[in-house]
Design an enzyme around this catalytic site. Sequence first.
Site, PDB file in Angstrom:
ATOM      1  N   THR A  46       0.856  -1.184   0.000  1.00  0.00           N
ATOM      2  CA  THR A  46       0.000   0.000   0.000  1.00  0.00           C
ATOM      3  C   THR A  46       0.894   1.237   0.000  1.00  0.00           C
ATOM      4  OG1 THR A  46      -0.158  -0.071   2.403  1.00  0.00           O
ATOM      5  CG2 THR A  46      -1.906  -1.189   1.172  1.00  0.00           C
ATOM      6  N   ASN A  48       0.958   4.286   2.345  1.00  0.00           N
ATOM      7  CA  ASN A  48       1.513   4.807   3.590  1.00  0.00           C
ATOM      8  C   ASN A  48       2.351   3.784   4.339  1.00  0.00           C
ATOM      9  OD1 ASN A  48       0.877   7.508   3.760  1.00  0.00           O
ATOM     10  ND2 ASN A  48      -1.031   7.199   4.869  1.00  0.00           N
ATOM     11  N   CYS A  49       2.014   2.510   4.221  1.00  0.00           N
ATOM     12  CA  CYS A  49       2.682   1.484   5.030  1.00  0.00           C
ATOM     13  C   CYS A  49       4.202   1.446   4.837  1.00  0.00           C
ATOM     14  CB  CYS A  49       2.058   0.121   4.779  1.00  0.00           C
ATOM     15  SG  CYS A  49       0.324   0.051   5.283  1.00  0.00           S
ATOM     16  N   PRO A  50       4.720   1.500   3.603  1.00  0.00           N
ATOM     17  CA  PRO A  50       6.187   1.492   3.464  1.00  0.00           C
ATOM     18  C   PRO A  50       6.855   2.688   4.136  1.00  0.00           C
ATOM     19  CG  PRO A  50       5.164   0.976   1.372  1.00  0.00           C
ATOM     20  CD  PRO A  50       4.063   1.416   2.299  1.00  0.00           C
ATOM     21  N   ILE A  53       7.120   1.761   7.791  1.00  0.00           N
ATOM     22  CA  ILE A  53       8.133   0.732   8.027  1.00  0.00           C
ATOM     23  C   ILE A  53       9.524   1.345   7.942  1.00  0.00           C
ATOM     24  CG2 ILE A  53       9.195  -1.360   7.083  1.00  0.00           C
ATOM     25  CD1 ILE A  53       6.368  -2.371   6.503  1.00  0.00           C
TER      26      ILE A  53
END
Length: 189
Positions: A46, A48-50, A53
């Site tokens: 997706t 925003n997720c990277p 992380i």
Amino acid sequence: MSLINTQVQPFKAQAFRNGKFEEVTEKNLSDGKNWSVVIFMPAAFTFNCPTEIEDAAEHYPEFQKAGAEVFIVTTDTHFSHKVWHETSDAVGKAKFFLVGDPTHQLTRAFDVHIDEEGLALRGTFVIDPSGTIKTMEVHSNEIARDVTETVRKLKAAQYTAAHPGEVCPAKWKEGAKTLTPSIDLVGKI
């Protein structure tokens, strides 16, 4: 019902970490020695997720220095996490657990599951070495988090655990003054 000061429920999941698949259970979050930071994200691959992380990866040495392990959880499989780690420069920086929750056992136990989507809300939990949830933050998926605040909350939770009877005031940072609640403080702050 709030999850604060409750125990992490039993679970079993598969994770990808440092080129290997590993089983993760509630024992990883309650080993009696280490603190845990569990960060829920909706799904791999997706937008925003990277970024989150990568932010967690940049702060990972701080978490380790504070005696905490990081667990990123999405509703994908550990196989997806392996490919995500290999194909995303941001996710590739992760040295911590990327936990798959395709059965939604964890998202439901931490009350971050979105039934109609089969995804997780963005939830962040700081857990003490006994497996007790000390902080939680849950919000809508379009808003990414700043891991600096998670590090601050971890250190505040560790401080108050080591100093019973003291509290960390607003904007407290490690080394700053704390408060000792008493009748003498009422109305004087």
